[in-house]
Design a protein around this motif. Structure first.
Motif, PDB file in Angstrom:
ATOM      1  N   ALA A   1       0.700  -1.151  -0.024  1.00 48.29           N
ATOM      2  CA  ALA A   1       0.069  -0.041  -0.032  1.00 48.29           C
ATOM      3  C   ALA A   1       0.898   1.070  -0.036  1.00 48.29           C
ATOM      4  CB  ALA A   1      -1.013   0.039   1.220  1.00 48.29           C
ATOM      5  N   VAL A   2       0.370   2.172  -0.618  1.00 49.81           N
ATOM      6  CA  VAL A   2       0.876   3.489  -0.571  1.00 49.81           C
ATOM      7  C   VAL A   2      -0.031   4.427  -0.266  1.00 49.81           C
ATOM      8  CG1 VAL A   2       1.632   5.287  -2.113  1.00 49.81           C
ATOM      9  CG2 VAL A   2       2.257   2.984  -2.525  1.00 49.81           C
ATOM     10  N   PRO A   3       0.166   5.143   1.074  1.00 51.47           N
ATOM     11  CA  PRO A   3      -0.522   6.265   1.536  1.00 51.47           C
ATOM     12  C   PRO A   3      -0.416   7.786   0.811  1.00 51.47           C
ATOM     13  CG  PRO A   3       1.145   5.973   3.047  1.00 51.47           C
ATOM     14  CD  PRO A   3       1.424   5.106   1.946  1.00 51.47           C
ATOM     15  N   VAL A   4      -1.425   8.407   0.395  1.00 52.41           N
ATOM     16  CA  VAL A   4      -1.343   9.730  -0.463  1.00 52.41           C
ATOM     17  C   VAL A   4      -2.440  10.373   0.319  1.00 52.41           C
ATOM     18  CG1 VAL A   4      -1.340  10.940  -2.446  1.00 52.41           C
ATOM     19  CG2 VAL A   4      -0.443   8.565  -2.552  1.00 52.41           C
ATOM     20  N   MET A   5      -2.218  11.901   0.865  1.00 51.55           N
ATOM     21  CA  MET A   5      -3.339  12.702   1.157  1.00 51.55           C
ATOM     22  C   MET A   5      -2.903  14.117   0.513  1.00 51.55           C
ATOM     23  SD  MET A   5      -3.833  11.487   5.232  1.00 51.55           S
ATOM     24  CE  MET A   5      -5.425  12.464   5.403  1.00 51.55           C
ATOM     25  N   THR A   6      -4.273  14.656   0.538  1.00 49.31           N
ATOM     26  CA  THR A   6      -4.082  16.206  -0.147  1.00 49.31           C
ATOM     27  C   THR A   6      -4.293  17.138   1.217  1.00 49.31           C
ATOM     28  OG1 THR A   6      -6.212  15.936  -0.784  1.00 49.31           O
ATOM     29  CG2 THR A   6      -4.638  15.613  -2.455  1.00 49.31           C
ATOM     30  N   ALA A   7      -3.785  18.105   1.335  1.00 50.73           N
ATOM     31  CA  ALA A   7      -4.177  19.214   2.485  1.00 50.73           C
ATOM     32  C   ALA A   7      -4.029  20.378   1.794  1.00 50.73           C
ATOM     33  CB  ALA A   7      -2.981  18.463   3.385  1.00 50.73           C
ATOM     34  N   GLY A   8      -4.678  21.569   2.888  1.00 45.47           N
ATOM     35  CA  GLY A   8      -4.640  22.736   2.543  1.00 45.47           C
ATOM     36  C   GLY A   8      -3.498  23.600   2.955  1.00 45.47           C
ATOM     37  N   TRP A   9      -3.187  22.889   4.216  1.00 49.42           N
ATOM     38  CA  TRP A   9      -1.826  23.509   5.159  1.00 49.42           C
ATOM     39  C   TRP A   9      -0.828  22.790   5.083  1.00 49.42           C
ATOM     40  CZ3 TRP A   9      -5.121  24.687  10.163  1.00 49.42           C
ATOM     41  CH2 TRP A   9      -6.056  25.171  10.071  1.00 49.42           C
ATOM     42  N   ALA A  10       0.465  23.680   5.347  1.00 50.01           N
ATOM     43  CA  ALA A  10       1.588  23.054   5.321  1.00 50.01           C
ATOM     44  C   ALA A  10       1.860  22.353   6.338  1.00 50.01           C
ATOM     45  CB  ALA A  10       2.826  24.179   5.135  1.00 50.01           C
ATOM     46  N   GLN A  11       1.288  22.535   7.449  1.00 49.86           N
ATOM     47  CA  GLN A  11       1.106  21.772   8.844  1.00 49.86           C
ATOM     48  C   GLN A  11       0.930  20.401   8.652  1.00 49.86           C
ATOM     49  OE1 GLN A  11      -0.011  24.883   8.313  1.00 49.86           O
ATOM     50  NE2 GLN A  11      -0.280  25.922  10.258  1.00 49.86           N
ATOM     51  N   HIS A  12       0.235  20.093   7.485  1.00 46.84           N
ATOM     52  CA  HIS A  12      -0.380  18.779   7.228  1.00 46.84           C
ATOM     53  C   HIS A  12       0.519  18.131   6.499  1.00 46.84           C
ATOM     54  CE1 HIS A  12      -4.700  20.059   8.546  1.00 46.84           C
ATOM     55  NE2 HIS A  12      -4.072  19.736   9.793  1.00 46.84           N
ATOM     56  N   ARG A  13       1.617  18.372   6.092  1.00 44.02           N
ATOM     57  CA  ARG A  13       2.658  17.874   5.192  1.00 44.02           C
ATOM     58  C   ARG A  13       2.739  16.491   5.544  1.00 44.02           C
ATOM     59  NH1 ARG A  13       4.189  18.822   0.248  1.00 44.02           N
ATOM     60  NH2 ARG A  13       4.810  20.765   0.678  1.00 44.02           N
ATOM     61  N   TYR A  14       2.750  15.875   6.828  1.00 47.17           N
ATOM     62  CA  TYR A  14       2.957  14.670   7.354  1.00 47.17           C
ATOM     63  C   TYR A  14       1.998  13.863   7.641  1.00 47.17           C
ATOM     64  CZ  TYR A  14       7.837  16.713   6.935  1.00 47.17           C
ATOM     65  OH  TYR A  14       8.850  17.411   6.612  1.00 47.17           O
ATOM     66  N   VAL A  15       0.724  14.419   7.300  1.00 46.80           N
ATOM     67  CA  VAL A  15      -0.340  13.695   7.779  1.00 46.80           C
ATOM     68  C   VAL A  15      -0.678  12.215   7.237  1.00 46.80           C
ATOM     69  CG1 VAL A  15      -2.061  14.585   5.965  1.00 46.80           C
ATOM     70  CG2 VAL A  15      -3.036  14.187   8.309  1.00 46.80           C
ATOM     71  N   ALA A  16      -0.109  11.872   5.834  1.00 48.27           N
ATOM     72  CA  ALA A  16      -0.194  10.753   5.308  1.00 48.27           C
ATOM     73  C   ALA A  16       0.506   9.535   6.207  1.00 48.27           C
ATOM     74  CB  ALA A  16       0.309  10.621   3.896  1.00 48.27           C
ATOM     75  N   ASP A  17       1.834  10.121   6.853  1.00 46.41           N
ATOM     76  CA  ASP A  17       2.353   9.055   7.657  1.00 46.41           C
ATOM     77  C   ASP A  17       1.760   8.976   8.972  1.00 46.41           C
ATOM     78  OD1 ASP A  17       4.269   7.874   5.922  1.00 46.41           O
ATOM     79  OD2 ASP A  17       5.447   9.560   6.095  1.00 46.41           O
ATOM     80  N   ALA A  18       1.350  10.077   9.523  1.00 45.68           N
ATOM     81  CA  ALA A  18       0.987  10.021  10.961  1.00 45.68           C
ATOM     82  C   ALA A  18      -0.577   9.470  10.894  1.00 45.68           C
ATOM     83  CB  ALA A  18       0.776  11.479  11.512  1.00 45.68           C
ATOM     84  N   GLN A  19      -1.362   9.536  10.012  1.00 48.48           N
ATOM     85  CA  GLN A  19      -2.647   9.031  10.003  1.00 48.48           C
ATOM     86  C   GLN A  19      -3.161   7.665   9.281  1.00 48.48           C
ATOM     87  OE1 GLN A  19      -4.795  10.355  12.373  1.00 48.48           O
ATOM     88  NE2 GLN A  19      -3.614  11.988  13.113  1.00 48.48           N
ATOM     89  N   LEU A  20      -2.579   7.933   7.888  1.00 46.65           N
ATOM     90  CA  LEU A  20      -3.285   6.959   6.969  1.00 46.65           C
ATOM     91  C   LEU A  20      -2.278   5.665   6.940  1.00 46.65           C
ATOM     92  CD1 LEU A  20      -5.372   6.010   4.853  1.00 46.65           C
ATOM     93  CD2 LEU A  20      -3.904   7.194   3.327  1.00 46.65           C
ATOM     94  N   ARG A  21      -1.223   5.559   7.182  1.00 49.15           N
ATOM     95  CA  ARG A  21       0.022   4.610   7.333  1.00 49.15           C
ATOM     96  C   ARG A  21      -0.589   3.725   8.334  1.00 49.15           C
ATOM     97  NH1 ARG A  21       5.220   3.024   6.685  1.00 49.15           N
ATOM     98  NH2 ARG A  21       6.060   4.919   5.315  1.00 49.15           N
ATOM     99  N   PRO A  22      -0.482   4.051   9.705  1.00 44.77           N
ATOM    100  CA  PRO A  22      -1.020   3.024  10.695  1.00 44.77           C
ATOM    101  C   PRO A  22      -2.491   2.339  10.334  1.00 44.77           C
ATOM    102  CG  PRO A  22      -0.349   5.206  11.722  1.00 44.77           C
ATOM    103  CD  PRO A  22      -0.738   5.478  10.204  1.00 44.77           C
TER     104      PRO A  22
END
Length: 223
Positions: A133-154
């Motif tokens: 699997a490859v987690p990919v996310m779109t985001a509006g803020w630069a603060q969410h740059r790592y959200v794919a690893d923090a939220q979707l990967r687990p």
């Protein structure tokens, strides 16, 4: 008497190319025709190109856009029945081995509830062995740059997938030049994915064979 078999030339068996790897693209945006879907197509295309250069051939991507299925998800989850045959086929498709690209917009600092609702229909470790699997996310803020690893990967790891590369987050400000937004990540991810996909390839990972239907019982967290 001379045994002619001793002098018969050996029959050469031509090498065969490994089968293409099935690809499923799961899009978790509740809006039809979303920019998230456009990002999903672009990322998948970049991966096909990058992996082909490394000798790993991906099959034609099979999109699963949850915006098309949204109305069926609550009734399927609540009733716990297999009444929605098309939805059962989609669940089987997502569970099957191969490359699974999961793409979601960022809602409230995480992936969408629609994506979670769909994945909650799978049993624990519901992704079959051989699912990369490859987690990919779109985001509006630069603060969410790592959200794919923090939220979707687990979440994907919990479901049994191998997630060998870091997730990709594409910011809204990067939508105008997706080539630039994706290029660096693809360059780093493709060699790792190629190695893992080669190790997962077996004769059973050829033309896609759907997984067995998902059991109709309620997910563990809802029982």
């Amino acid at each position: 008497m001379t045994d002619l078999r001793q002098h018969a030339p050996e029959r050469m068996i031509p090498p065969t190319d490994p089968p293409s790897v099935p690809v499923t693209v799961l899009i978790g945006n509740p809006r039809r025709g979303s920019r998230t879907a456009a990002v999903a197509r672009h990322v998948t295309g970049a991966l096909r190109t990058g992996l082909a250069e490394l000798g790993v051939r991906l099959g034609e991507p099979h999109p699963v856009d949850l915006a098309e299925l949204g109305a069926d998800l609550p009734s399927r989850l609540i009733a716990g029945t297999a009444a929605h045959a098309p939805l059962e086929q989609v669940l089987a498709r997502v569970r099957g081995p191969g490359l699974l690209v999961v793409v979601s917009p960022t809602f409230k600092g995480s992936y969408t509830g629609l994506l979670k609702l769909f994945l909650d229909m799978l049993p624990r470790e519901g992704l079959l062995p051989g699912t990369v699997a490859v987690p990919v996310m779109t985001a509006g803020w630069a603060q969410h740059r790592y959200v794919a690893d923090a939220q979707l990967r687990p979440l994907l790891v919990e479901l049994g997938a191998v997630v060998p590369v870091r997730g990709l987050a594409v910011l809204e400000e990067e939508f105008g030049d997706l080539d630039a937004a994706v290029a660096g990540w693809t360059t780093a991810a493709a060699p790792v994915l190629a190695a893992v996909l080669r190790s997962c390839q077996t004769p059973s990972v050829g033309p896609h064979r759907p997984a067995e239907p998902v059991p109709v019982h309620q997910p563990a967290q809802l029982r």
